[in-house]
Design an enzyme around this catalytic site. Sequence first.
Site, mmCIF file in Angstrom:
data_model
loop_
_atom_site.group_PDB
_atom_site.id
_atom_site.type_symbol
_atom_site.label_atom_id
_atom_site.label_comp_id
_atom_site.label_asym_id
_atom_site.label_seq_id
_atom_site.Cartn_x
_atom_site.Cartn_y
_atom_site.Cartn_z
ATOM 1 N N HIS A 19 -2.457 -2.659 -5.900
ATOM 2 C CA HIS A 19 -2.930 -2.248 -4.585
ATOM 3 C C HIS A 19 -4.448 -2.359 -4.529
ATOM 4 O O HIS A 19 -5.173 -1.487 -5.014
ATOM 5 C CB HIS A 19 -2.474 -0.812 -4.292
ATOM 6 C CG HIS A 19 -2.902 -0.317 -2.952
ATOM 7 N ND1 HIS A 19 -3.127 1.016 -2.681
ATOM 8 C CD2 HIS A 19 -3.172 -0.976 -1.791
ATOM 9 C CE1 HIS A 19 -3.495 1.154 -1.434
ATOM 10 N NE2 HIS A 19 -3.545 -0.037 -0.871
ATOM 11 N N GLU A 70 -5.259 -0.068 -7.675
ATOM 12 C CA GLU A 70 -4.202 0.770 -8.240
ATOM 13 C C GLU A 70 -3.165 -0.154 -8.881
ATOM 14 O O GLU A 70 -2.624 -1.037 -8.216
ATOM 15 C CB GLU A 70 -3.547 1.626 -7.161
ATOM 16 C CG GLU A 70 -4.456 2.707 -6.593
ATOM 17 C CD GLU A 70 -3.761 3.544 -5.533
ATOM 18 O OE1 GLU A 70 -3.876 4.774 -5.589
ATOM 19 O OE2 GLU A 70 -3.115 2.955 -4.634
ATOM 20 N N SER A 96 0.812 -1.219 0.000
ATOM 21 C CA SER A 96 0.000 0.000 0.000
ATOM 22 C C SER A 96 0.838 1.258 0.000
ATOM 23 O O SER A 96 0.296 2.357 -0.103
ATOM 24 C CB SER A 96 -0.922 0.008 1.227
ATOM 25 O OG SER A 96 -0.163 -0.029 2.425
#
Length: 286
Positions: A142, A154, A119
């Site tokens: 992510h 992501e 993250s």
Amino acid sequence: MTVNTIGVVGAGMMGSEIALVMALAGKAVLLSDRDQALLDKAVAKLDGVLEKGIARDFYSDDDKDRVQDNLRTTLDLGDFAPCDMVIEAVFEDEEVKAGVYRALGEVLAPACLIASNTSSISISVLASYLEEARRPFFLGTHFFSPVSRMKLVEVIPGLETAEETVASVTAVCEEAGKTPVPIKDVVGFAVNRLIHIFWIEAIRLVEEGVATPEDIDTACKLGMGLPVGPFRLMDAVTNNLSLDVQEILHEAYGPRFMPRPLLKQMVKAGYNGRSAGKGWYRYDEG
């Protein structure tokens, strides 16, 4: 590259639900962790996610059968040898992740795709722990918690990630019902940089006595249209992970991401959130 078989390393909250959505997408999924008790706990939790989802019409009995058919567990990373793609979802610590990549490098096929669910840590930095020939096949994915409900992923290429890798992994995410968004490889990526600034200011409001966590959560839900307030969300993510990420962001970007003293105090005292029974709210009473 066609991806049919996916390995997931780490059976915690994120890894187990990543395995779930990939199994629901029809992939053959192998979920690994260091202890059988952790794997058993993860499978039991996923059964609960499916049952709750069936009750709310998110899932069906066919979905449950699909997961049971497609999801297996293992303690041995050697079983990952046939995988087309492996997703690492272990503790948010560079050295821990590096150890996983070294172990995977000994068993995976040369062109196996490898993704990290980090993250906050730079993908190019994590790629440095892989053999040079594997770096074009490595990137960040992510996911957001709970993975079974949140659509966003992501997708973060590193400096050496091949375009074909990005395309293949983007397709896998879409097959799993997610919306992949390309993000540049910077520490914290995009959403975490936004959300932690928000959380830091929310905690500052509590420290200054402006409002309680409960009242701030209510205000954010009613005034900003958020489905959950910042303190409930921190408790779900876990406060210790929030602190770890803020320390990484602070090191990268300076004072604006400095963790608040109250968060440090709570983590040190064991107020880590829902999983600990107590955080900004109590979960171990009644």
